[in-house]
Scaffold this active site. Structure first.
Site, short mmCIF file in Angstrom:
data_model
loop_
_atom_site.label_atom_id
_atom_site.label_comp_id
_atom_site.label_asym_id
_atom_site.label_seq_id
_atom_site.Cartn_x
_atom_site.Cartn_y
_atom_site.Cartn_z
N LYS A 1 35.58 -14.45 64.11
CA LYS A 1 34.34 -14.48 64.17
C LYS A 1 33.88 -15.71 64.99
CE LYS A 1 30.12 -13.80 61.16
NZ LYS A 1 29.77 -13.81 59.63
N SER B 1 26.83 -9.79 58.56
CA SER B 1 26.88 -10.30 60.24
C SER B 1 28.07 -10.37 60.67
CB SER B 1 26.24 -11.98 59.94
OG SER B 1 27.32 -12.69 59.21
N SER C 1 28.31 -10.56 54.27
CA SER C 1 28.66 -10.47 55.35
C SER C 1 30.04 -10.09 55.86
CB SER C 1 28.27 -11.79 56.37
OG SER C 1 26.99 -11.96 56.30
#
EC number: 6.3.5.7
Length: 479
Positions: A71, A146, A170
């Protein structure tokens, strides 16, 4: 190289036998990402010349030569790290996050950085400077957020494993939306050093994979003490793969009535089917109550936004981040750099947090939110005194249409109502695929007491073995 039917064990066997070289695996992975990402937009940066480490020992490390997605809010030396923000659009780190150093030591290959909501603030990966990511099951749907890019990359067969971060759901929400497994470990189980901060008392790095055991393999590597992070636990890390394949007979399973009441009839049926499977295998099912569930969303958004407003002060065009041009004063630099560098959602949360921390509001909002957080923690302590795990739906609905909720912040915030509590309490929580509703995946959330990831893996693995959801192919990736 398409990973839809692969896992870490299968790739490790091919690498160990010589049927597949780590160099070819890396090259094929990058080629497949470039081909399939035209559909998904799951990546911000792809490492074109990704190379495996030298002298790999496939017998000692299951992750040796395995390409892993990261990420884009996790610092990677020499690989651009933007947090999906214009504020950091050209940031090239000069060091690795602790989790990256540990993965390098294990021989993992890094092929790039995945898309996300800007600074991890969002539930749909629509709040990205680099555009929206598409759900592999239906390209018109959001992948969640996210960590939507990491989830889409795994579900779409681009990689077998990805790192994400989870501040209020997330990892788990996008895992549920994309039909994969995702785990947020206990707060303090994994070092946060090198994770771009959002909410420092809530953030936790975790793992996203198609198979439960694969996440156990990765967590084995990244968990444990770190001299750079004073909040990380130094307690011994168990071998999480030992919990794979275990019997659930006698496992005490709590089902919160508030969670089951939050979902639709069809979705409730899918979740109930997984609970019934646990019962049929000898688990003891207990209906319980988490009475402060109705307060978790406002509580979280006061605490998380307050911490975010503090953490993001450093991005001012002077110390860190994008610097606006054509400025006439120091104040002009601050105002223009932050106004142009941050997206709308980040600015919204900074304003909310700054208000909650202001002199006239601190006692009324932040202090009260901290008290409610204690009540939420107490709710979990009471349940875990008599139960081993808590299960229920991960989300209140399957993935929604791109653009359908982005203009309604309150509706978007309420997407996190079932996941936020685990962050507020600091407990481990995961989402494992439960089935399909209207052709889209939904997840079963599994939570346990602090540092009891073992029972989370045991329960999730049983669900995976029972419904074999991993055998399904995302419809959006079919030719």
């Amino acid at each position: 190289m398409n990973y839809l039917n692969e896992n870490i064990d299968s790739l490790n066997k091919k690498l160990a036998s010589g049927d597949l070289s780590a160099d070819k695996l890396a090259k094929d992975t990058v080629a497949n990402i470039k081909d399939t990402d035209k559909k998904l937009n799951a990546w911000i940066t792809v490492v074109d010349d990704a190379k495996p480490a030298e002298n790999l020992d496939f017998s000692k490390s299951k992750l040796a030569g395995i390409p892993i997605a990261i990420k884009d809010n996790i610092i990677t030396n020499g690989i651009k790290t933007t947090a999906a923000s214009h504020m950091l659009y050209n940031y090239m780190p000069m060091y690795d996050a602790t989790v990256i150093s540990k993965l390098k030591k294990a021989g993992a290959t890094f092929v790039g950085k995945t898309n996300m909501d800007e600074f991890a603030m969002g539930s749909s990966t629509e709040h990205s400077y680099y555009g929206v990511t598409h759900n592999p099951w239906n390209l018109d749907k959001v992948p969640g957020g996210s960590s939507g890019g990491s989830a889409a990359a795994v579900a779409g067969g681009q990689v077998v494993a990805a790192l994400g971060s989870d501040t209020g759901g997330s990892i788990r929400q996008p895992a549920a939306f994309n039909g994969i497994f995702g785990i947020k470990p206990t707060y303090g189980r994994v070092s946060r050093w090198g994770l771009i901060a959002f909410g420092s008392s809530l953030d936790q790095i975790g793992v996203m994979t198609k198979r439960v055991k694969d996440s156990a393999e990765v967590l084995n590597v990244i968990a444990g003490g770190d001299e750079h992070d004073s909040t990380v636990s130094t307690r011994e890390v168990p071998d999480f793969t030992k919990f794979i394949g275990q019997d659930v007979k006698g496992l005490r399973v709590a089902v919160p009535k508030e969670y089951m009441e939050a979902v639709s009839g069809e979705m409730r049926e899918v979740i109930q089917k997984q609970i019934d499977a646990l019962k049929d295998a000898g688990a003891i099912i207990n209906e319980v109550s988490l009475p402060h569930t109705k307060y978790v969303v406002p509580d979280y958004y006061i605490i998380a936004s307050s911490e975010a407003s503090s953490n993001l002060q450093r991005y001012d065009g002077i110390r860190y981040g994008y610097r606006a041009e054509d400025t006439k004063s120091l104040l002009d630099v601050y105002v223009k750099s932050r106004s142009e560098g941050f997206g709308a959602e980040v600015k919204r949360r900074i304003m909310l947090g700054s208000f909650a921390l202001s002199a006239g509001s601190y006692d009324r909002f932040f202090r009260q939110a901290a008290k409610v957080r204690t009540l939420i923690c107490n709710d979990f302590d009471k349940i875990f005194a008599e139960n081993d795990v808590i299960v229920g739906p991960t989300t209140t609905e399957p993935a929604f249409d791109i653009g359908s909720e982005i203009s309604d912040p309150i509706k978007m915030y309420n997407n996190d109502i079932l996941t936020i509590s685990a962050n507020l309490a600091g407990i481990p929580a995961a989402s494992v695929p439960a089935g399909l509703v209207d052709g889209m995946p939904v997840g079963l959330q599994v939570m346990a007491k602090r540092f009891d990831e073992g029972n989370v893996f045991k329960t999730a693995d049983f669900i995976e073995r029972t419904n074999k959801f991993y055998e399904k192919t995302p419809t959006g990736m079919e030719d």
